[in-house]
Design a protein around this motif. Structure first.
Motif, PDB file in Angstrom:
ATOM      1  N   CYS A  75       0.831  -1.193   0.000  1.00 31.00           N
ATOM      2  CA  CYS A  75       0.000   0.000   0.000  1.00 31.00           C
ATOM      3  C   CYS A  75       0.874   1.255   0.000  1.00 31.00           C
ATOM      4  O   CYS A  75       1.833   1.353   0.773  1.00 31.00           O
ATOM      5  N   VAL A  76       0.550   2.198  -0.852  1.00 24.45           N
ATOM      6  CA  VAL A  76       1.201   3.499  -0.834  1.00 24.45           C
ATOM      7  C   VAL A  76       0.704   4.242   0.402  1.00 24.45           C
ATOM      8  O   VAL A  76      -0.491   4.313   0.634  1.00 24.45           O
ATOM      9  N   SER A  77       1.655   4.744   1.191  1.00 25.45           N
ATOM     10  CA  SER A  77       1.223   5.403   2.416  1.00 25.45           C
ATOM     11  C   SER A  77       0.584   6.748   2.082  1.00 25.45           C
ATOM     12  O   SER A  77       1.119   7.549   1.325  1.00 25.45           O
ATOM     13  N   LEU A  78      -0.586   7.002   2.644  1.00 24.88           N
ATOM     14  CA  LEU A  78      -1.276   8.261   2.405  1.00 24.88           C
ATOM     15  C   LEU A  78      -1.362   9.081   3.672  1.00 24.88           C
ATOM     16  O   LEU A  78      -1.926  10.162   3.685  1.00 24.88           O
ATOM     17  N   LEU A 100      -6.656  -1.954  -3.418  1.00 22.36           N
ATOM     18  CA  LEU A 100      -6.950  -0.603  -2.964  1.00 22.36           C
ATOM     19  C   LEU A 100      -7.955  -0.597  -1.831  1.00 22.36           C
ATOM     20  O   LEU A 100      -7.804   0.118  -0.831  1.00 22.36           O
ATOM     21  N   GLY A 101      -8.998  -1.396  -2.030  1.00 16.35           N
ATOM     22  CA  GLY A 101     -10.016  -1.496  -1.004  1.00 16.35           C
ATOM     23  C   GLY A 101      -9.419  -1.954   0.322  1.00 16.35           C
ATOM     24  O   GLY A 101      -9.718  -1.417   1.392  1.00 16.35           O
ATOM     25  N   GLN A 102      -8.544  -2.981   0.229  1.00 18.11           N
ATOM     26  CA  GLN A 102      -7.892  -3.472   1.451  1.00 18.11           C
ATOM     27  C   GLN A 102      -7.033  -2.393   2.102  1.00 18.11           C
ATOM     28  O   GLN A 102      -7.055  -2.204   3.316  1.00 18.11           O
ATOM     29  N   CYS A 103      -6.224  -1.692   1.266  1.00 19.44           N
ATOM     30  CA  CYS A 103      -5.280  -0.706   1.791  1.00 19.44           C
ATOM     31  C   CYS A 103      -5.984   0.400   2.560  1.00 19.44           C
ATOM     32  O   CYS A 103      -5.605   0.752   3.660  1.00 19.44           O
ATOM     33  N   TYR A 104      -7.048   0.954   1.920  1.00 18.86           N
ATOM     34  CA  TYR A 104      -7.599   2.183   2.478  1.00 18.86           C
ATOM     35  C   TYR A 104      -9.024   2.034   2.981  1.00 18.86           C
ATOM     36  O   TYR A 104      -9.628   3.002   3.422  1.00 18.86           O
ATOM     37  N   GLY A 105      -9.550   0.808   2.893  1.00 15.98           N
ATOM     38  CA  GLY A 105     -10.868   0.588   3.479  1.00 15.98           C
ATOM     39  C   GLY A 105     -12.016   1.296   2.793  1.00 15.98           C
ATOM     40  O   GLY A 105     -12.938   1.767   3.452  1.00 15.98           O
ATOM     41  N   PHE A 106     -11.979   1.384   1.456  1.00 16.23           N
ATOM     42  CA  PHE A 106     -13.110   1.981   0.747  1.00 16.23           C
ATOM     43  C   PHE A 106     -14.293   1.023   0.749  1.00 16.23           C
ATOM     44  O   PHE A 106     -14.134  -0.196   0.768  1.00 16.23           O
ATOM     45  N   HIS A 107     -15.485   1.568   0.667  1.00 13.10           N
ATOM     46  CA  HIS A 107     -16.707   0.765   0.673  1.00 13.10           C
ATOM     47  C   HIS A 107     -16.783  -0.073  -0.606  1.00 13.10           C
ATOM     48  O   HIS A 107     -16.439   0.419  -1.679  1.00 13.10           O
ATOM     49  N   PRO A 108     -17.195  -1.343  -0.518  1.00 13.19           N
ATOM     50  CA  PRO A 108     -17.257  -2.194  -1.722  1.00 13.19           C
ATOM     51  C   PRO A 108     -18.081  -1.565  -2.847  1.00 13.19           C
ATOM     52  O   PRO A 108     -17.746  -1.717  -4.021  1.00 13.19           O
ATOM     53  N   LEU A 109     -19.155  -0.844  -2.498  1.00 12.66           N
ATOM     54  CA  LEU A 109     -19.982  -0.249  -3.563  1.00 12.66           C
ATOM     55  C   LEU A 109     -19.209   0.811  -4.335  1.00 12.66           C
ATOM     56  O   LEU A 109     -19.442   1.007  -5.524  1.00 12.66           O
ATOM     57  N   VAL A 110     -18.263   1.487  -3.663  1.00 13.84           N
ATOM     58  CA  VAL A 110     -17.431   2.473  -4.351  1.00 13.84           C
ATOM     59  C   VAL A 110     -16.555   1.777  -5.381  1.00 13.84           C
ATOM     60  O   VAL A 110     -16.478   2.182  -6.550  1.00 13.84           O
TER      61      VAL A 110
END
Lengths: 355, 355, 355, 355, 355
Positions: A53-56, A79-89
């Protein structure tokens, strides 16, 4: 090949949040670039994959990750794993048939809009979906990965530090991307405008089927353009009204500016729509005008020659006694009479404004 | 047979709350299935009749009763007795001419929507009404009982425990059913889109009456589709805003997602509507273009041959003295003059762009 | 006879509140019936005139006065005296060109709506105005007095005590009347739907002027239907939102039901309207298709026979020397050439898809 | 003469509040009448000029000043001096191209509306502007001074004391004037309705150019009527909602009544608009139907006689050897064959439904 | 030359706030005038360049700077430096494709509107952008610098001290400029109105292609006019509602007056739009009427002469035995029969109303 394009309907039956790519299939590699910047710092990197994951989380500078190519499920999942975005996104990013929209998830904003370019090769419009995820100090942008994008001038300004962009936050960067996209609408709009004008010139004088085909094609383009741009009005308006700490109040005047741009684009689209509707009606009338002209020629010809032919036919009958057959001057008198009859008819048609 | 279809007007004069089936008459048996589940439990049963009331009061798991076939008054009456639903609800379930709607009765929500499938046999659309009654831990769904439904993938996920559905409540199940139904709209929409494209290709070049028939049929389909889907927007929007304990706030983001789907479907329908309106206008112009072309051929032919025939007629007259009749070279000279006249006219028409 | 119909404009110049009948003139007698009921009591009476005021003040039961015929000023004046209704209400009852409306006078509600019936004799729509005055425990209904009404099933339920109506108040009775009226809209709507379908079948294949006349007539019907029904939406919606003690909250769910019915009727009317607009466009295109076909026949005939006739004319000329005149096989060769020419042209037209 | 009409554009460049008459120029004298009344008092006077200000301050009775003719700047200036009206009000009174509007100046209300009359001489509509200034106990009305007005019945009621008007204040008088004006709309509307019906009857059966001219003229009338009446809805609605001591609450129910009238007038105008739009489409189709019929006749004639003429031409050729020329029965056989051919073709056309 | 016009799309890729001129390129010099005034003071000056900042801070009088010509970036930059206007404001001033708008920057208001003039040379509309910056005691106006403007009467009033303008603040001056601009709309509108009427007269009687071209041109004009004027409604409405100390409440009634003007202009534009739409439909019908008339002539001619020619052809056949050939009276009898046949046919056509 239409079969190469994945459709929304291919996804029917899958559970919500399923990552399936909807759009033109491609085997191109995914391009990713990471840019970190603050007023006195700039670093640009091209990465091959999202292995780690790229650190943000470094609040000292703004990070912009630009991802070209959204057809690989793995990238999105990572990406979803790294930053925890909602699956629907994630699902929405992969599906390129979204309407422009804005969603507020608290920690981040999710924005979808459409990049539109006029395709010189086939005279049509290329529509590409761009998704933005805007966090406190980062922005992730997703493109379909079609050739070329409209962000180069902005990248150049970031690199050289010209303009305001390096001094401001991620929200201004998001604004910059949206501004670039909307600015490019004018290119497409202006090209359509030129085409409309070109058609208009030939509309009344020389209405050929090609003109009709062109009008029809332009109306289709306008219909699709409208579908892609109309909802954007709400999106930008929503951003302006948004009570989110992610969008600084100082950026708000810039949002107003692009809101204005959108209104202008929509005004022009509506104007073109009106003009094309009128042009279709005018075309039909022009065609009927032509038909009228053609029929007048036919009628004039028939009206002159049918009686003449009949009279010639009369003198060709084999009756034994027809007055004048024997007379020496019959033929010249006959020809003179025919000529006078013809001239008389032509004058009559002239007066009726048929000629 | 249209006589086999019961209409709303057959019901005129009956008191409100009368249970009368409105829709295609059928003698099929009613299929009922009962599914109980929670995260670690799943039980499925097919029952023949509602002789005794299925218990819904066990708060430990979610119960889904799916009823295919709504033409038997007895079934509905029994249900009303068992669970105390309002007579108007039962009446609405049996009448398949409802518009999509949402009603909040406190204890339960009543939702009506339409299942739409493209019928490959006749190229038309099959519209089937689905009613949902959503209580605290149960969901009762009613279908008209036409062959096949769109819930199988969801059932499979329930059985295997894949996805989120087994971990969540009856509200999520209701969402799941609605999502399945709306997902299937895309299938119908895509098929219509293909048909529209097929018609479009032949529109300007080869406008036959068959094309007109097709455009007309597609516009009818779009009109009916619109009628079935438009009100759904309000229904889903209403669910989102609903202050009901029956719909958990966590399900709300999913409702937003299908609201978005609905907007997209409506956008597409409106786009198709616009396109078909344009196509009808273009068709008319194309037809008139053809007419123009036909008339030009006729006029050219008449303009060339009428004068020729007249001149031939002149030399066929029986006047005693017609100059040239006796001359040896008359005929070749005549033929040459005729040929030159014809060529001259053809050139004239060429210049006028009639040929 | 149009002269027999009194119009709004005949009333110009009269002071507000003047009682003047606007509508079809008639000399029929006025029919009045009075029904008193409560759960365990029912009494029905037909009265000839309103010589003395019918008492409405007995709070023990509900009184329904139904008056058929509103053309007699005296009756309305008497009513006004008896119960103190506002002069503008009485004026509105007598004027049958009202739009559906709802007015709240505190003590009583005044509701106007339209009864619509399909007239089988002339295939048109009969529109009759119904006014309701709803007080605390009474309802007075006014009809124009045309033959027949739609309230008989309701009367029967009152007489026999079936259904809920005897147990409930005057507001439920008002609801019952409105429900009966709206239910009857479906009859008219369904008949129009059948006519539209009948026209649609012949539209593309066989567009005769009769078809046009039919489409035009149906659009007129739809326009008038729309005018009568659209405002009803607001009326029923207004009743639902009304904060009046005259309408019990328990009746509100029933109002929602007829509101729903109204929406459905309006949906259908709009659908028919759309369909008829499309049908008119399709008709025009069909007509032009036919014209095209006719013109093709003419052009084919002319294109074949004009050259032939010319050639025959050439050999009919009286030149002394025409090659071939003397040759024995000229005629058969000529006929053969003509036949080949004709066949060639027919093949050409075939390839151009004109035949 | 259009040059005789002063236009808004003649006023360009003048400062705001400039008194310039916009409208038909006239040299007629200005008529002024002053009516004072209360329940037991009535006095009417015609005055020539506004040399001295008419006193309006006597609170004991209501004063109505009616001024016919607004083309004299002096009159308006004097009025402004006497009662201190705002210059923009005076400017608006003199400019007859106002849209109906309502303005609240605290001390007085300023209302503009349009008087519409059907002109029997040219079958058009006469539109005249009426301005009202309503103060606490006075009303000043301004007319353009065209022949005749619609207030005579009201004046008669004032003189004789019939009706409510003498017992009520200036606000009721204003209502009375507005009611008279709106009542007169029905006259114009009904006349248009009759004309529409007259056109409709000949539409499908006998579509002549005159019909088209009539439809066009009616649509123009409707467009202008609409422009004059639509804004009135807001005006009356605004009066109802107005929180002004100048309009008593008891007058409010009467405003509701004319609001209702306005809605009905607008409904009818919209209905006529719809009908005329349909009629124009139907007209076009009818014309094309006729064209079709004409072309069928032409095609039938040509199809029968072109082959016949060709065959006759063949037997008229001067070949030495044509079979049958010498045969005694050739002519009768030929004629029989021709007759049979003609009959055969007619039957064919019959079967194709062309005859 | 269209290439001489700079377009919005030439600006794509530049950062926000970039000063680029969008509009007709010109090399004209920039004209600047500065007017200072108060009730008893007036000073007017023409300046060549903005070398040093004009002082605006003197609160004793109102300063109006009028700048004609916005194509020089330097001028705008200097202005920005002098008074600290927002870069986006300067950008908008230079871009002449703005829609009318109002922006409140606290210290100053930014208003954009369009000056419209009818161009007598080419019969088109000239649209010029005017931007206003209104501060506490100053007003800066920007014009594109096309020949002539509409402010001369206002300047004259300032110079001579006539009217209210010298006694009031900068806000009234801004109102005065807007009023001048809007007043001039009427000139353009009236000219369009005259052209529409001129076209209308020839519409049904004599529909030539020129008429169609004219209608098309007028509809284009109306479409552009609409685009320029519609948004102004919001602008003026916004000014009225604005809670800014820059606009005194006493000026508000004047704003109401021009709001009213705008409504009237928009009403007229909508009316013209409607009329032109109808005219296009009427034109099409007229053309088809003409076609019908032409076809009737052709059909009449063909129907009369085709049978006659056939009969003459029959008697021209070379059969040995044709009855009547030898008879002395054949020819007169034949001619009589032909004449009677022709008369009969003409009567038949007369009865069918074809002649």
């Amino acid at each position: 090949m239409p079969g190469m394009r994945k459709k929304r309907s291919d996804k029917t039956g899958l559970p919500p949040g399923s990552l399936v790519h909807i759009g033109d299939e491609t085997s191109r590699a995914v391009n990713m670039s990471v840019i970190d910047y603050r007023e006195d710092y700039f670093h640009e990197e091209t990465i091959d994959s999202l292995e780690k994951c790229v650190s943000l989380k470094n609040p000292d500078f703004v990070t912009w990750i630009n991802i070209e190519g959204i057809h690989q499920t793995a990238t999105l999942e990572k990406l979803g794993q790294c930053y925890g975005f909602h699956p629907l996104v994630l699902e929405d990013i992969m599906a390129t048939d979204q309407r422009p929209k804005l969603e507020d998830f608290g920690d981040y904003l999710f924005i979808v809009l459409k990049m539109i370019r006029y395709n010189d090769r086939n005279g049509g419009l290329d529509i590409e979906q761009v998704s933005l995820i805007l966090g406190r100090n980062y922005l992730i942008s997703f493109q379909e990965g079609k050739e070329g994008d409209v962000f180069n001038p902005l990248r150049e300004r970031l690199r050289t530090g010209k303009g305001r962009v390096r001094q401001m936050g991620a929200d201004y960067l998001a604004y910059g991307l949206m501004d670039s996209i909307i600015d490019n609408y004018y290119l497409a709009i202006d090209r359509l405008g030129e085409e409309i004008e070109a058609v208009e010139e030939r509309l009344v004088n020389n209405p050929v089927p090609e003109t009709l085909r062109k009008i029809h094609k332009l109306r289709r383009d306008i219909i699709f353009l409208r579908k892609s741009i109309w909802p954007l009005r709400e999106v930008i308006g929503g951003l302006e009204r948004l009570e989110s700490p992610l969008f600084a109040k100082t950026t708000s005047i810039y949002l107003k500016d692009i809101y204005d741009h959108i209104l202008r684009v929509i005004d022009t689209i509506e104007t073109y729509r009106d003009m094309l509707a009128v042009m279709l009606d005018v075309y039909l009338s022009s065609i009927n005008n032509r038909l009228n002209a053609v029929m007048k020629v036919l009628t004039v010809i028939a009206t002159i020659f049918m009686p003449l032919t009949f009279i010639a036919g009369v003198y060709g009958m084999n009756f034994k006694y027809i007055p004048g057959l024997e007379w020496e001057w019959s033929f010249p008198v006959f020809m003179l009479a025919m000529t006078l009859l013809t001239i008389g008819m032509l004058l009559l048609f002239k007066r009726k404004k048929w000629l």
